[in-house]
Design a protein around this motif. Structure first.
Motif, short mmCIF file in Angstrom:
data_model
loop_
_atom_site.label_atom_id
_atom_site.label_comp_id
_atom_site.label_asym_id
_atom_site.label_seq_id
_atom_site.Cartn_x
_atom_site.Cartn_y
_atom_site.Cartn_z
N PHE A 171 -5.89 -1.44 5.10
CA PHE A 171 -4.69 -0.43 4.52
C PHE A 171 -3.84 0.17 5.66
O PHE A 171 -3.14 0.99 5.96
N PHE A 172 -5.48 2.02 5.87
CA PHE A 172 -4.77 3.42 6.25
C PHE A 172 -4.99 2.83 8.05
O PHE A 172 -3.82 3.44 8.93
N GLY A 173 -5.71 1.40 8.23
CA GLY A 173 -5.59 0.74 9.87
C GLY A 173 -4.37 0.66 10.75
O GLY A 173 -4.08 0.87 11.52
N GLU A 174 -3.98 -0.14 9.32
CA GLU A 174 -2.12 -0.70 9.52
C GLU A 174 -1.38 0.35 9.80
O GLU A 174 0.16 0.00 11.08
N ILE A 175 -1.65 1.47 9.12
CA ILE A 175 -0.36 2.50 9.32
C ILE A 175 -0.48 3.09 10.54
O ILE A 175 0.73 3.47 11.12
N LEU A 176 -2.06 3.76 10.85
CA LEU A 176 -2.37 3.90 11.95
C LEU A 176 -1.14 3.11 13.30
O LEU A 176 -0.87 3.63 14.52
N MET A 177 -1.59 1.99 13.19
CA MET A 177 -1.24 0.82 13.78
C MET A 177 0.00 0.99 14.70
O MET A 177 0.44 0.27 15.07
N THR A 178 0.82 1.33 12.83
CA THR A 178 2.68 0.92 13.34
C THR A 178 3.21 2.02 13.57
O THR A 178 4.41 2.45 13.73
N TRP A 179 3.18 2.86 13.43
CA TRP A 179 3.44 4.33 12.90
C TRP A 179 2.59 5.15 14.65
O TRP A 179 2.82 6.83 14.82
N GLY B 261 8.25 -2.36 0.83
CA GLY B 261 7.93 -3.49 1.57
C GLY B 261 7.57 -3.13 3.14
O GLY B 261 7.22 -3.82 3.93
N ALA B 262 7.26 -1.99 3.72
CA ALA B 262 7.21 -1.00 4.93
C ALA B 262 5.40 -1.42 5.11
O ALA B 262 5.44 -0.86 6.47
N LEU B 263 5.31 -1.40 3.79
CA LEU B 263 3.27 -1.20 3.82
C LEU B 263 2.82 -2.37 3.14
O LEU B 263 3.44 -2.84 2.44
N GLY B 264 1.74 -2.89 3.73
CA GLY B 264 1.56 -3.69 3.17
C GLY B 264 1.14 -3.19 2.23
O GLY B 264 0.12 -2.30 1.60
N GLY B 265 0.40 -4.57 1.23
CA GLY B 265 -1.04 -4.18 -0.05
C GLY B 265 -2.47 -4.56 0.22
O GLY B 265 -2.55 -3.91 1.38
N GLY B 266 -2.78 -4.30 -0.79
CA GLY B 266 -4.05 -5.02 -0.72
C GLY B 266 -5.43 -3.90 -1.05
O GLY B 266 -6.72 -4.42 -0.39
N LEU B 267 -5.04 -3.06 -1.36
CA LEU B 267 -6.32 -1.50 -1.24
C LEU B 267 -5.93 -1.47 -2.76
O LEU B 267 -6.55 -1.60 -3.38
N GLN B 268 -5.04 -1.89 -4.00
CA GLN B 268 -5.38 -1.32 -5.56
C GLN B 268 -5.97 -2.26 -6.00
O GLN B 268 -6.29 -1.71 -6.97
N ARG C 212 -7.84 11.72 17.17
CA ARG C 212 -8.78 10.44 17.41
C ARG C 212 -9.97 9.70 16.54
O ARG C 212 -10.05 8.72 15.82
N ASP C 213 -11.03 10.12 15.82
CA ASP C 213 -12.03 10.00 15.39
C ASP C 213 -11.50 11.11 13.64
O ASP C 213 -11.00 12.07 13.87
N ASP C 214 -11.92 10.25 12.53
CA ASP C 214 -11.87 10.52 11.15
C ASP C 214 -10.46 11.13 10.85
O ASP C 214 -9.93 12.16 10.69
N GLN C 215 -9.41 10.51 11.72
CA GLN C 215 -8.00 10.72 11.39
C GLN C 215 -7.64 11.16 9.97
O GLN C 215 -7.50 9.96 9.45
N GLU C 216 -7.06 11.85 9.57
CA GLU C 216 -6.47 11.50 8.09
C GLU C 216 -4.90 11.35 8.05
O GLU C 216 -4.08 11.73 8.69
N VAL C 217 -5.43 10.02 7.52
CA VAL C 217 -3.83 9.69 7.09
C VAL C 217 -3.12 9.03 5.22
O VAL C 217 -4.41 8.89 4.87
#
Length: 665
Positions: free
Chosen positions: A299-307, A320-327, A388-393
């Motif tokens: 979930f958070f990796g896709e955010i980093l990939m997208t933005w 719809g801007a974000l994928g689900g799958g975490l809740q 880059r490491d342990d980036q907070e999203v």
């Protein structure tokens, strides 16, 4: 004996009154008398009041003395809410003790802090019993905490030198989810419970704005009941209220939750406790943790990939801007924990497991709400931190306007309420703050500073400078040169205030390369209070800072004799909250710049400038390096907001001014 029985406000604060007789270095100030009388009337009529009291008015005593009389006269309780820890400390360590010890006003007072500031004795004992393998290389710190716990009276985190985020403290501090209350076997040793008893017994509670709104969000379960509120540093109220009427959820919060249940790397977490769960329950919970962790990374990796990389903030306008799958994995984890807790006989352990289940459920609800943009009238956005490491999203939601919330939850049910600060007006009017906060029916009082700025302050505006919008690189070079020359003239002793970390770092590097003769301190090198201590001790140092150094900082005397404002402090129009507020104003028929951006920047500039003159003896130079204060039509509003003082474009005038100030080497 109450104030009304003994003498009136005029005599109490007068040149020959009780304050003059009992307080060393007391100075009679007509502005202080005027404020105290208006506070007294507001309390008596249970009204609402706005007071701008310029620096040096003595506003804390001006509200504390009538407030103390009011609570004693009717067996009441009042809250004083501040924004900064510095003002909290001043109230608790200086001002309130003076009322009791020197003025013989028999009030009881207490400092109120959030639950996580207190050591939980039961959790600490459990932590020691379970061992510290979850936190490698921590034995020295644990030994220090054990030694501290044996002698502490209050159990406060602030008594320990801990980093802002400390994993050990998270494991041993009080957590409402894991609290057993009076059933706890350590209840008699509970630091939070003892503090709460002090608060229940107090007439005046000192809190910060964040805790005040946390109490609202909890339905009044954080603080004892109260009858009145004084908001000091009230210019910050909108932003704090906005935080608490929304929500925030980050990948680090999810990871901490999952590690609290099961951390396979360190083999720690609650499922690792011997004989707590049935083997099948352990297997199910570990599987659910693996699923939730994998879903979180996706979930958070896709955010980093997208933005992309941070730091950045991205507004989310449509579902719809974000994928689900975490809740869903979080909900399943919560169910597994709840089911497993039913077979736990030990009440303390069961409460802790139920608390973890509740946190997993709450996270799932927040994610679902964010994905569907359920909160009407809110702005939703994603923030991406540095590194880059342990980036907070993080996911955020906040109301576009807080006025309706504050009317409904604060101003309508609570009487009296007073708000005060040195900066509440724009162009000597309270209209901006009234509108932003919904404080519609308040009386108002505007009091100037008693300081002689016309003789003790010089305002410097460079004769020419590149426009920061059209020539940003040339502007940075110009700022560095001007700053270096100003610091040579002032022999350090300066704050250089920026609106962004990036520009601060660039200018600091350039000033160093130009051969600065003075110690340069930079925000981020040390914790804030340590940085200020070094600045006060080294009388030839300069402090480069952003945001938090514009306000709530008190450095009287020769340590600070120059404040350099690099850029006019406009909010960034593309910031999601700022953008949403501007859109709402435009939709309502207002000009967003003149009704929002400009007044906000003027109030922040006044805060920054206010760092300079803190006592009657202080002298110094204000330098504004942004040419727009002269070249743009709105610049006059900034200049008109400053304290009356001579203005120069000549560095020779600066040199002559500083030569007149005796400074010990």
């Amino acid at each position: 004996m109450t104030l009304n029985e003994e003498m009136n406000i005029e005599h109490f604060f007068g040149p020959h009154g009780k304050l003059a007789a009992r307080l060393p270095h007391f100075e009679f100030r007509r502005e202080q008398v005027a404020m105290a009388k208006r506070i007294e009337r507001t309390l008596a009529t249970e009204g609402h009041l706005l007071v701008e009291a310029g620096t040096g008015t003595g506003k804390t005593l001006a509200y504390l003395v009538p407030l103390a009389d009011w609570v004693l006269d009717g067996d009441r309780r009042a809250i004083v809410s501040t924004f900064t820890k510095a003002l909290q400390s001043q109230l608790i360590d200086k001002d309130l003790p003076q009322l009791v010890d020197r003025l013989d006003i028999p009030i009881r007072y207490a400092l109120c802090l959030g639950a996580a500031n207190y050591l939980c004795t039961r959790r600490f004992r459990q932590f020691l019993h379970r061992g510290s393998k979850a936190i490698p290389a921590s034995s020295d710190l644990i030994s220090a905490i054990v030694e501290w716990e044996a002698r502490t009276r209050r159990g406060l985190r602030s008594e320990l030198a801990l980093a802002e985020e400390n994993r050990i403290w998270n494991e041993i501090s009080r957590s409402p989810d894991a609290c057993l209350g009076y059933r706890c076997p350590e209840a008699h040793n509970c630091y939070y419970r003892h503090a709460r008893q002090e608060q229940e017994d107090a007439h005046i509670l000192v809190v910060n704005h964040h805790l005040f709104f946390a109490n609202l969000a909890s339905g009044g379960n954080v603080l004892p009941p109260f009858n009145a509120v004084v908001f000091d540093e009230a210019h910050n109220l909108e932003d704090v209220a906005s935080d608490h009427f929304g929500y925030h959820l980050s990948n680090r919060q999810i990871e901490h939750l999952l590690n609290s249940v099961h951390n396979p790397r360190t083999r720690s977490g609650i499922v690792g406790l011997p004989d707590l769960f049935e083997p099948e329950a352990v297997r199910q919970i570990r599987a659910r943790v693996r699923e939730a962790r994998a879903a979180s990374h996706r979930f958070f990796g896709e955010i980093l990939m997208t933005w992309g990389e941070g730091p950045s903030a991205v507004r989310i306008r449509e579902t719809g801007a974000l994928g689900g799958g975490l809740q869903e994995p979080l909900t399943k984890l919560a169910s597994a924990l709840t089911e497993a807790s039913l077979s736990i006989e030990d009440e303390m352990e069961r409460i802790e497991v139920e608390g973890l289940a509740a946190r997993a459920n709450a996270a799932a609800v927040s994610i679902a709400s964010f994905l569907e943009l359920h909160l009407e009238g809110h702005v939703h956005w994603i923030s991406i931190g540095e590194g880059r490491d342990d980036q907070e999203v993080a996911l955020h939601a906040a109301p576009v306007e807080v006025a309706s919330h504050l009317r409904r939850e604060v101003f309508e049910p609570i009487h009296p309420v007073a708000m005060t600060s040195a900066t509440l007006t724009v162009d000597s009017r309270f209209d901006y703050l009234r509108y932003r906060l919904g404080f519609d029916d308040a009386d108002e009082l505007l009091l100037p500073s008693p300081f002689d700025t016309e003789n003790n302050v010089l305002l410097y505006l460079p004769p020419c400078a590149p426009d920061p919008r059209r020539e940003p690189n040339a502007f940075v070079d110009s700022v560095a040169l001007e700053t270096k020359l100003l610091l040579d003239a002032s022999r350090g002793r300066a704050f250089v205030l920026f609106t962004s970390y990036e520009m601060m770092r660039r200018v600091s590097g350039l000033v160093n390369s130009l051969g600065s003769k003075h110690t340069l301190l930079q925000q981020g090198e040390l914790p804030r209070e340590q940085l200020l201590d070094r600045f006060r001790q080294d009388l030839h140092s300069t402090l480069f800072g952003v945001h938090s150094f514009w306000q709530g900082v008190d450095v009287p005397g020769e340590a600070l004799q120059c404040v350099i404002i690099v850029k006019l402090p406009f909010d960034v129009p593309t910031d999601p909250v700022t953008e949403a507020r501007m859109e709402a104003l435009a939709d309502a028929g207002f000009d967003p710049f003149s009704s929002y951006l400009l007044p906000g920047a003027i109030m922040m500039l006044r805060q920054g400038v206010g760092r300079l003159i803190r006592t009657m003896e202080d002298r110094g130079v204000i330098a504004i390096l942004d040419p727009r204060v002269k070249t743009m039509s709105y610049g006059r509003y900034f200049l008109n907001s400053l304290p009356p003082c001579p203005v120069t474009e000549s560095r020779d005038d600066i040199d002559r001014f500083f030569m007149q100030i005796p400074i010990a080497d």
